[in-house]
Design a protein around this motif. Structure first.
Motif, PDB file in Angstrom:
ATOM      1  N   ASN A   1       0.814  -1.215   0.000  1.00  0.00           N
ATOM      2  CA  ASN A   1       0.000   0.000   0.000  1.00  0.00           C
ATOM      3  C   ASN A   1       0.845   1.263   0.000  1.00  0.00           C
ATOM      4  N   ARG A   2       2.083   1.166   0.467  1.00  0.00           N
ATOM      5  CA  ARG A   2       2.936   2.354   0.586  1.00  0.00           C
ATOM      6  C   ARG A   2       4.065   2.387  -0.442  1.00  0.00           C
ATOM      7  N   ILE A   3       4.088   1.459  -1.400  1.00  0.00           N
ATOM      8  CA  ILE A   3       5.198   1.379  -2.343  1.00  0.00           C
ATOM      9  C   ILE A   3       5.337   2.661  -3.174  1.00  0.00           C
ATOM     10  N   ALA A   4       4.278   3.413  -3.340  1.00  0.00           N
ATOM     11  CA  ALA A   4       4.361   4.659  -4.109  1.00  0.00           C
ATOM     12  C   ALA A   4       5.161   5.736  -3.381  1.00  0.00           C
ATOM     13  N   GLU A   5       5.325   5.585  -2.065  1.00  0.00           N
ATOM     14  CA  GLU A   5       6.095   6.556  -1.296  1.00  0.00           C
ATOM     15  C   GLU A   5       7.587   6.249  -1.447  1.00  0.00           C
ATOM     16  N   PRO A   6       8.384   7.216  -1.854  1.00  0.00           N
ATOM     17  CA  PRO A   6       9.812   6.969  -2.080  1.00  0.00           C
ATOM     18  C   PRO A   6      10.542   6.407  -0.862  1.00  0.00           C
ATOM     19  N   THR A   7      10.087   6.728   0.330  1.00  0.00           N
ATOM     20  CA  THR A   7      10.791   6.258   1.524  1.00  0.00           C
ATOM     21  C   THR A   7      10.752   4.745   1.659  1.00  0.00           C
ATOM     22  N   VAL A   8       9.760   4.083   1.076  1.00  0.00           N
ATOM     23  CA  VAL A   8       9.669   2.623   1.167  1.00  0.00           C
ATOM     24  C   VAL A   8      10.809   1.981   0.386  1.00  0.00           C
ATOM     25  N   ALA A   9      10.923   2.290  -0.902  1.00  0.00           N
ATOM     26  CA  ALA A   9      11.998   1.712  -1.719  1.00  0.00           C
ATOM     27  C   ALA A   9      13.361   2.167  -1.211  1.00  0.00           C
ATOM     28  N   LYS A  10      13.432   3.404  -0.737  1.00  0.00           N
ATOM     29  CA  LYS A  10      14.699   3.958  -0.247  1.00  0.00           C
ATOM     30  C   LYS A  10      15.260   3.127   0.906  1.00  0.00           C
ATOM     31  N   ALA A  11      14.392   2.549   1.701  1.00  0.00           N
ATOM     32  CA  ALA A  11      14.822   1.738   2.844  1.00  0.00           C
ATOM     33  C   ALA A  11      15.536   0.459   2.410  1.00  0.00           C
ATOM     34  N   PHE A  12      15.316   0.032   1.179  1.00  0.00           N
ATOM     35  CA  PHE A  12      15.898  -1.212   0.687  1.00  0.00           C
ATOM     36  C   PHE A  12      17.070  -0.997  -0.276  1.00  0.00           C
ATOM     37  N   LEU A  13      17.426   0.251  -0.535  1.00  0.00           N
ATOM     38  CA  LEU A  13      18.459   0.566  -1.526  1.00  0.00           C
ATOM     39  C   LEU A  13      19.622   1.328  -0.896  1.00  0.00           C
ATOM     40  N   PRO A  14      20.816   1.210  -1.512  1.00  0.00           N
ATOM     41  CA  PRO A  14      21.924   2.064  -1.059  1.00  0.00           C
ATOM     42  C   PRO A  14      21.658   3.504  -1.495  1.00  0.00           C
ATOM     43  N   GLU A  15      22.548   4.409  -1.129  1.00  0.00           N
ATOM     44  CA  GLU A  15      22.350   5.818  -1.460  1.00  0.00           C
ATOM     45  C   GLU A  15      22.248   6.045  -2.968  1.00  0.00           C
ATOM     46  N   THR A  16      23.101   5.367  -3.744  1.00  0.00           N
ATOM     47  CA  THR A  16      23.004   5.439  -5.202  1.00  0.00           C
ATOM     48  C   THR A  16      22.650   4.053  -5.723  1.00  0.00           C
ATOM     49  N   PHE A  17      21.863   4.008  -6.789  1.00  0.00           N
ATOM     50  CA  PHE A  17      21.330   2.740  -7.285  1.00  0.00           C
ATOM     51  C   PHE A  17      20.983   2.867  -8.758  1.00  0.00           C
ATOM     52  N   THR A  18      20.812   1.745  -9.404  1.00  0.00           N
ATOM     53  CA  THR A  18      20.368   1.730 -10.794  1.00  0.00           C
ATOM     54  C   THR A  18      18.850   1.662 -10.829  1.00  0.00           C
ATOM     55  N   ILE A  19      18.289   2.012 -11.957  1.00  0.00           N
ATOM     56  CA  ILE A  19      16.832   1.899 -12.100  1.00  0.00           C
ATOM     57  C   ILE A  19      16.431   0.428 -12.049  1.00  0.00           C
ATOM     58  N   ALA A  20      17.280  -0.457 -12.547  1.00  0.00           N
ATOM     59  CA  ALA A  20      16.979  -1.894 -12.473  1.00  0.00           C
ATOM     60  C   ALA A  20      16.884  -2.355 -11.019  1.00  0.00           C
TER      61      ALA A  20
END
Length: 125
Positions: free
Chosen positions: A36-55
């Motif tokens: 339900n919250r995947i549209a919020e950037p903070t959700v994906a951000k919690a699982f990624l390093p500071e820099t990341f690829t679109i993939a």
């Protein structure tokens, strides 16, 4: 207990064995909240390093929603969202053309990505 302990392992939320007590309900509730919250950037951000690829960002979304996303459409959508900024760097050590690295922009437009799963989950709440 260490990482080599036989009782410690990573599992997909969809492939869990029978869990004790209400733990299955807890996992289901947590996954529903993430979806339900995947549209919020903070959700994906919690699982990624500071820099990341679109993939890598797409893989996070796919893991949470439990469905494959079209890479070209996902790329087009996230780049037009205003949520990402190009770092000017590329991921080194890849076999093909190194992909660009991005980070979340400091300005926060409303939503990064929305998936129909979110709408269905809200109806059942």
């Amino acid at each position: 207990m260490g990482e080599n302990d036989i009782n410690v392992t990573w599992l997909r939320a969809t492939d869990l064995p029978d869990l004790a007590f209400d733990h299955s309900d807890i996992v289901t509730h947590a996954l529903d909240r993430l979806r339900n919250r995947i549209a919020e950037p903070t959700v994906a951000k919690a699982f990624l390093p500071e820099t990341f690829t679109i993939a890598a960002l797409r893989e996070v979304h796919e893991a949470i929603i439990g469905d494959a996303l079209d890479p070209a459409n996902f790329r087009r959508h996230v780049l037009s969202s205003g949520q990402l900024e190009d770092t000017g760097e590329r991921l080194e050590g890849t076999r093909h053309r190194p992909p660009k690295l991005y980070r979340f922009a400091s300005a926060k437009p409303s939503k990064l990505f929305s998936h129909p799963t979110s709408d269905r989950s809200e109806e059942t709440s």
